[in-house]
Motif scaffolding. Structure first.
Motif, PDB file in Angstrom:
ATOM      1  N   GLY A  38       0.819  -1.214   0.000  1.00  0.00           N
ATOM      2  CA  GLY A  38       0.000   0.000   0.000  1.00  0.00           C
ATOM      3  C   GLY A  38       0.851   1.260   0.000  1.00  0.00           C
ATOM      4  N   ASP A  39       1.886   1.286   0.846  1.00  0.00           N
ATOM      5  CA  ASP A  39       2.776   2.449   0.911  1.00  0.00           C
ATOM      6  C   ASP A  39       3.572   2.597  -0.372  1.00  0.00           C
ATOM      7  N   LEU A  40       3.928   1.474  -0.969  1.00  0.00           N
ATOM      8  CA  LEU A  40       4.670   1.492  -2.233  1.00  0.00           C
ATOM      9  C   LEU A  40       3.835   2.135  -3.333  1.00  0.00           C
ATOM     10  N   ALA A  41       2.555   1.790  -3.374  1.00  0.00           N
ATOM     11  CA  ALA A  41       1.660   2.361  -4.384  1.00  0.00           C
ATOM     12  C   ALA A  41       1.491   3.864  -4.174  1.00  0.00           C
ATOM     13  N   ARG A  42       1.298   4.260  -2.930  1.00  0.00           N
ATOM     14  CA  ARG A  42       1.129   5.686  -2.627  1.00  0.00           C
ATOM     15  C   ARG A  42       2.402   6.472  -2.931  1.00  0.00           C
ATOM     16  N   LYS A  43       3.556   5.887  -2.630  1.00  0.00           N
ATOM     17  CA  LYS A  43       4.828   6.556  -2.896  1.00  0.00           C
ATOM     18  C   LYS A  43       5.027   6.739  -4.398  1.00  0.00           C
ATOM     19  N   THR A  44       4.657   5.754  -5.171  1.00  0.00           N
ATOM     20  CA  THR A  44       4.791   5.827  -6.623  1.00  0.00           C
ATOM     21  C   THR A  44       3.939   6.956  -7.190  1.00  0.00           C
ATOM     22  N   VAL A  45       2.717   7.070  -6.697  1.00  0.00           N
ATOM     23  CA  VAL A  45       1.814   8.141  -7.134  1.00  0.00           C
ATOM     24  C   VAL A  45       2.413   9.492  -6.780  1.00  0.00           C
ATOM     25  N   ARG A  46       2.942   9.608  -5.576  1.00  0.00           N
ATOM     26  CA  ARG A  46       3.506  10.880  -5.116  1.00  0.00           C
ATOM     27  C   ARG A  46       4.749  11.261  -5.935  1.00  0.00           C
ATOM     28  N   VAL A  47       5.578  10.286  -6.259  1.00  0.00           N
ATOM     29  CA  VAL A  47       6.775  10.555  -7.072  1.00  0.00           C
ATOM     30  C   VAL A  47       6.374  11.085  -8.445  1.00  0.00           C
ATOM     31  N   TYR A  48       5.368  10.472  -9.049  1.00  0.00           N
ATOM     32  CA  TYR A  48       4.904  10.922 -10.362  1.00  0.00           C
ATOM     33  C   TYR A  48       4.376  12.353 -10.303  1.00  0.00           C
ATOM     34  N   LEU A  49       3.567  12.645  -9.298  1.00  0.00           N
ATOM     35  CA  LEU A  49       2.997  13.984  -9.165  1.00  0.00           C
ATOM     36  C   LEU A  49       4.083  15.031  -8.931  1.00  0.00           C
ATOM     37  N   GLU A  50       4.994  14.733  -8.023  1.00  0.00           N
ATOM     38  CA  GLU A  50       6.040  15.696  -7.689  1.00  0.00           C
ATOM     39  C   GLU A  50       7.005  15.915  -8.844  1.00  0.00           C
ATOM     40  N   HIS A  51       7.271  14.864  -9.590  1.00  0.00           N
ATOM     41  CA  HIS A  51       8.159  14.978 -10.754  1.00  0.00           C
ATOM     42  C   HIS A  51       7.644  16.030 -11.727  1.00  0.00           C
ATOM     43  N   ASN A  52       6.351  16.091 -11.873  1.00  0.00           N
ATOM     44  CA  ASN A  52       5.758  17.012 -12.844  1.00  0.00           C
ATOM     45  C   ASN A  52       5.382  18.367 -12.248  1.00  0.00           C
ATOM     46  N   ILE A  53       4.841  18.365 -11.051  1.00  0.00           N
ATOM     47  CA  ILE A  53       4.392  19.634 -10.465  1.00  0.00           C
ATOM     48  C   ILE A  53       5.570  20.496 -10.043  1.00  0.00           C
ATOM     49  N   ASN A  54       6.720  19.883  -9.784  1.00  0.00           N
ATOM     50  CA  ASN A  54       7.901  20.658  -9.404  1.00  0.00           C
ATOM     51  C   ASN A  54       8.541  21.368 -10.593  1.00  0.00           C
ATOM     52  N   SER A  55       8.162  20.976 -11.790  1.00  0.00           N
ATOM     53  CA  SER A  55       8.667  21.639 -12.996  1.00  0.00           C
ATOM     54  C   SER A  55       7.524  21.760 -14.009  1.00  0.00           C
ATOM     55  N   PRO A  56       6.529  22.603 -13.673  1.00  0.00           N
ATOM     56  CA  PRO A  56       5.337  22.726 -14.520  1.00  0.00           C
ATOM     57  C   PRO A  56       5.615  23.142 -15.957  1.00  0.00           C
ATOM     58  N   GLN A  57       6.620  23.989 -16.169  1.00  0.00           N
ATOM     59  CA  GLN A  57       6.948  24.405 -17.533  1.00  0.00           C
ATOM     60  C   GLN A  57       7.429  23.220 -18.364  1.00  0.00           C
ATOM     61  N   ASP A  58       8.229  22.360 -17.748  1.00  0.00           N
ATOM     62  CA  ASP A  58       8.710  21.170 -18.445  1.00  0.00           C
ATOM     63  C   ASP A  58       7.545  20.225 -18.750  1.00  0.00           C
ATOM     64  N   TYR A  59       6.614  20.116 -17.805  1.00  0.00           N
ATOM     65  CA  TYR A  59       5.451  19.249 -18.008  1.00  0.00           C
ATOM     66  C   TYR A  59       4.613  19.743 -19.186  1.00  0.00           C
ATOM     67  N   LEU A  60       4.359  21.056 -19.228  1.00  0.00           N
ATOM     68  CA  LEU A  60       3.571  21.622 -20.319  1.00  0.00           C
ATOM     69  C   LEU A  60       4.292  21.485 -21.656  1.00  0.00           C
ATOM     70  N   MET A  61       5.605  21.708 -21.652  1.00  0.00           N
ATOM     71  CA  MET A  61       6.387  21.563 -22.875  1.00  0.00           C
ATOM     72  C   MET A  61       6.315  20.125 -23.379  1.00  0.00           C
ATOM     73  N   GLN A  62       6.464  19.174 -22.454  1.00  0.00           N
ATOM     74  CA  GLN A  62       6.381  17.762 -22.822  1.00  0.00           C
ATOM     75  C   GLN A  62       5.017  17.442 -23.425  1.00  0.00           C
ATOM     76  N   LYS A  63       3.977  17.944 -22.808  1.00  0.00           N
ATOM     77  CA  LYS A  63       2.620  17.681 -23.287  1.00  0.00           C
ATOM     78  C   LYS A  63       2.416  18.250 -24.692  1.00  0.00           C
ATOM     79  N   LYS A  64       2.911  19.469 -24.927  1.00  0.00           N
ATOM     80  CA  LYS A  64       2.772  20.093 -26.245  1.00  0.00           C
ATOM     81  C   LYS A  64       3.558  19.322 -27.303  1.00  0.00           C
ATOM     82  N   CYS A  65       4.737  18.849 -26.915  1.00  0.00           N
ATOM     83  CA  CYS A  65       5.531  18.049 -27.852  1.00  0.00           C
ATOM     84  C   CYS A  65       4.783  16.769 -28.216  1.00  0.00           C
ATOM     85  N   GLU A  66       4.235  16.095 -27.210  1.00  0.00           N
ATOM     86  CA  GLU A  66       3.500  14.850 -27.443  1.00  0.00           C
ATOM     87  C   GLU A  66       2.317  15.077 -28.381  1.00  0.00           C
ATOM     88  N   GLU A  67       1.669  16.225 -28.244  1.00  0.00           N
ATOM     89  CA  GLU A  67       0.508  16.534 -29.075  1.00  0.00           C
ATOM     90  C   GLU A  67       0.895  16.829 -30.525  1.00  0.00           C
TER      91      GLU A  67
END
Length: 217
Positions: A93-122
C-alpha cells in the motif's frame, strides 16, 4: 605519419564535441518550446538560436518530430530513474502511494517542463521519427509499465485490491493522475484551488478509495 593514438584522440574529441552540440541543440529547442507552441517553432529557428547551419542541425536530428520525441523520451527517463529509487521494502500500500507521489512531484515541481512535454507529445508525427528512437521510447515505456504492474501484482497478491488486470489498473491510474496535473498546471482552477497539496491528497484518496477493497480504504 599520424599515429593511431593521435587519430584515436582526435576522433574521441570530435565525438565529444558532436555529443555536446547535440545536447546544446536539445536545450535550445526546449527553451523555444517553452516560449511558444512547438508547432510554431521551425528547425531554422532552432539552428539560428544555436548559431549553426541547417545542415549541421540535421546531422543530429532528422527533423523536428525526432527532436520533440527525444525531449519527451528524456523526460520519461528522468521519471523512470525517480521511480527506480523507491524503496521496494515498503508495504504494498505504501509502495503504491509513494509511486503516485513521485509521479505527481516529478511534474508539479517543474510545470513548464510538463507543459512543454505535453505540447511536444501533441505535435509529434511518429511517422517522421526514426526507428531507433521509437524503439528507445517503447523500451522505456515497457520499463515504466513493468514497475506499475509489479506494484499492482503485489497489492493483488496481498488481497488489497480488486481482481482487475494490472495493466488496466496502471492505465486508469495514469489517466487520472495526468488529468489532476492538467487541472493544476493549466491554471484553470487557480483561484478555486489555493492549496495544491490538499488537492493532490484528495486525488490520491479518491484513487485509492476506488482501488483498494473496502477494508483497505
Amino acid at each position: 605519419m599520424v599515429s593511431n593514438e593521435i587519430k584515436s584522440k582526435a576522433q574521441s574529441r570530435k565525438e565529444r564535441e558532436f555529443i555536446k552540440r547535440g545536447e546544446e541543440i536539445l536545450e535550445t529547442a526546449k527553451s523555444l518550446f517553452k516560449k511558444q507552441n512547438p508547432a510554431l517553432v521551425s528547425m531554422d529557428m532552432i539552428a539560428n538560436e544555436v548559431g549553426i547551419g541547417r545542415g549541421t542541425l540535421y546531422l543530429h536530428y532528422k527533423g523536428k518530430d525526432e527532436l520533440m520525441m527525444r525531449i519527451v523520451l528524456n523526460r520519461h527517463i528522468e521519471l523512470l530513474r525517480e521511480l527506480e529509487k523507491i524503496d521496494l521494502k515498503l508495504s504494498a500500500g505504501d509502495l503504491a502511494r509513494k509511486t503516485v507521489r513521485v509521479y505527481l512531484e516529478h511534474n508539479i515541481n517543474s510545470p513548464q517542463d510538463y507543459l512543454m512535454q505535453k505540447k511536444c507529445e501533441e505535435n509529434i508525427i511518429k511517422e517522421n521519427v526514426g526507428e531507433e528512437i521509437l524503439n528507445e521510447v517503447e523500451e522505456e515505456r515497457q520499463k515504466r509499465m513493468a514497475i506499475m504492474e509489479k506494484i499492482f501484482l503485489r497489492l493483488k497478491e496481498e488481497g488489497k485490491i480488486r481482481d482487475i488486470p494490472p495493466y488496466l489498473l496502471a492505465g486508469a491510474t495514469w489517466g487520472m493522475l495526468k488529468g489532476a496535473l492538467d487541472v493544476i498546471v493549466s491554471g484553470y482552477f487557480k483561484q478555486e484551488i489555493a492549496d495544491e497539496e490538499m488537492f493532490f491528497a484528495l486525488v490520491e484518496n479518491l484513487l485509492f478509495y476506488g482501488l483498494f477493497k473496502s477494508e483497505e480504504k
